[in-house]
Design a protein around this motif. Structure first.
Motif, short mmCIF file in Angstrom:
data_model
loop_
_atom_site.label_atom_id
_atom_site.label_comp_id
_atom_site.label_asym_id
_atom_site.label_seq_id
_atom_site.Cartn_x
_atom_site.Cartn_y
_atom_site.Cartn_z
N THR A 90 0.83 -1.20 0.00
CA THR A 90 0.00 0.00 0.00
C THR A 90 0.87 1.25 0.00
OG1 THR A 90 -1.84 -1.08 1.13
CG2 THR A 90 -1.69 1.31 1.32
N ALA A 91 0.66 2.11 -0.98
CA ALA A 91 1.49 3.32 -1.13
C ALA A 91 0.96 4.15 -2.29
CB ALA A 91 2.94 2.95 -1.40
N MET A 92 1.50 5.36 -2.39
CA MET A 92 1.33 6.16 -3.60
C MET A 92 2.45 5.78 -4.55
SD MET A 92 -0.45 8.54 -5.08
CE MET A 92 -1.27 9.52 -3.82
N TYR A 93 2.08 5.36 -5.74
CA TYR A 93 3.04 4.94 -6.75
C TYR A 93 3.20 6.04 -7.80
CZ TYR A 93 3.14 0.20 -4.91
OH TYR A 93 3.32 -0.90 -4.10
N SER A 94 4.45 6.38 -8.08
CA SER A 94 4.74 7.43 -9.06
C SER A 94 5.77 6.94 -10.05
CB SER A 94 5.30 8.68 -8.36
OG SER A 94 4.42 9.20 -7.40
N THR A 117 -0.37 7.60 -8.29
CA THR A 117 -1.64 6.90 -8.24
C THR A 117 -1.62 6.01 -7.00
OG1 THR A 117 -3.18 5.51 -9.50
CG2 THR A 117 -0.84 4.99 -9.75
N GLN A 118 -2.71 6.01 -6.26
CA GLN A 118 -2.76 5.31 -4.97
C GLN A 118 -3.09 3.84 -5.17
OE1 GLN A 118 -2.09 6.49 -1.82
NE2 GLN A 118 -2.44 4.41 -1.04
N VAL A 119 -2.33 3.01 -4.47
CA VAL A 119 -2.59 1.57 -4.41
C VAL A 119 -2.84 1.21 -2.95
CG1 VAL A 119 -1.60 -0.72 -4.70
CG2 VAL A 119 -1.25 1.02 -6.46
N THR A 120 -3.97 0.58 -2.70
CA THR A 120 -4.33 0.17 -1.35
C THR A 120 -4.63 -1.32 -1.36
OG1 THR A 120 -5.26 2.35 -0.87
CG2 THR A 120 -5.87 0.54 0.59
N VAL A 121 -3.92 -2.06 -0.51
CA VAL A 121 -4.09 -3.51 -0.43
C VAL A 121 -4.60 -3.84 0.95
CG1 VAL A 121 -3.00 -5.75 -0.72
CG2 VAL A 121 -2.16 -3.78 -2.03
N SER A 122 -5.75 -4.45 1.02
CA SER A 122 -6.35 -4.79 2.29
C SER A 122 -6.13 -6.28 2.60
CB SER A 122 -7.85 -4.49 2.28
OG SER A 122 -8.48 -5.19 1.23
N SER A 123 -6.04 -6.57 3.89
CA SER A 123 -5.78 -7.95 4.30
C SER A 123 -7.06 -8.73 4.48
CB SER A 123 -4.99 -7.95 5.61
OG SER A 123 -5.70 -7.24 6.61
#
Length: 123
Positions: A90-94, A117-123
């Motif tokens: 999970t992070a902002m990817y550039s 672009t934001q990537v969010t990974v939930s458990s």
């Protein structure tokens, strides 16, 4: 005018996949180092995948075997295929670009950056 525009971020469950894209304009794209960085709150920015002007690739250990970087010099695009995603991804990817097309993973002075672009990974 140089522009790097990312797309493809979003939310996904752990174990899922996402594909990020970066469209570049205003640079002689084929000759540039292209890199995907990420940054999450409270952490330092991390270069996760680097591709030089000859197509040589370097990955951070944290993503090796799960992420794949690719570039299309005809379309001036840079992609990052992310699989087996983890919450810690999970992070902002550039995406970023440097005009000297070699030794990309050793460079710290990237001239051009996208907005992220934001990537969010939930458990």
């Amino acid at each position: 005018q140089v522009q790097l525009v990312e797309s493809g971020g979003g939310s996904v469950q752990a174990g899922g996949s996402l594909r990020l894209s970066c469209a570049a304009s205003g640079i002689t794209y084929f000759s540039y180092c292209m890199v995907w960085f990420r940054q999450s709150p409270g952490k330092e920015r991390e270069g996760v995948a680097f591709i030089d002007s000859y197509g040589s690739i370097t990955y951070a250990d944290s993503v090796k075997g799960r992420f794949t970087i690719s570039r299309d010099n005809a379309k001036n695009t840079l992609d990052l295929q992310m699989t087996s995603l983890k919450p810690e991804d999970t992070a902002m990817y550039s995406c970023a670009a440097h005009p000297w097309g070699l030794f990309c993973s050793e460079r710290t002075d990237f001239n051009y950056w996208g907005q992220g672009t934001q990537v969010t990974v939930s458990s």
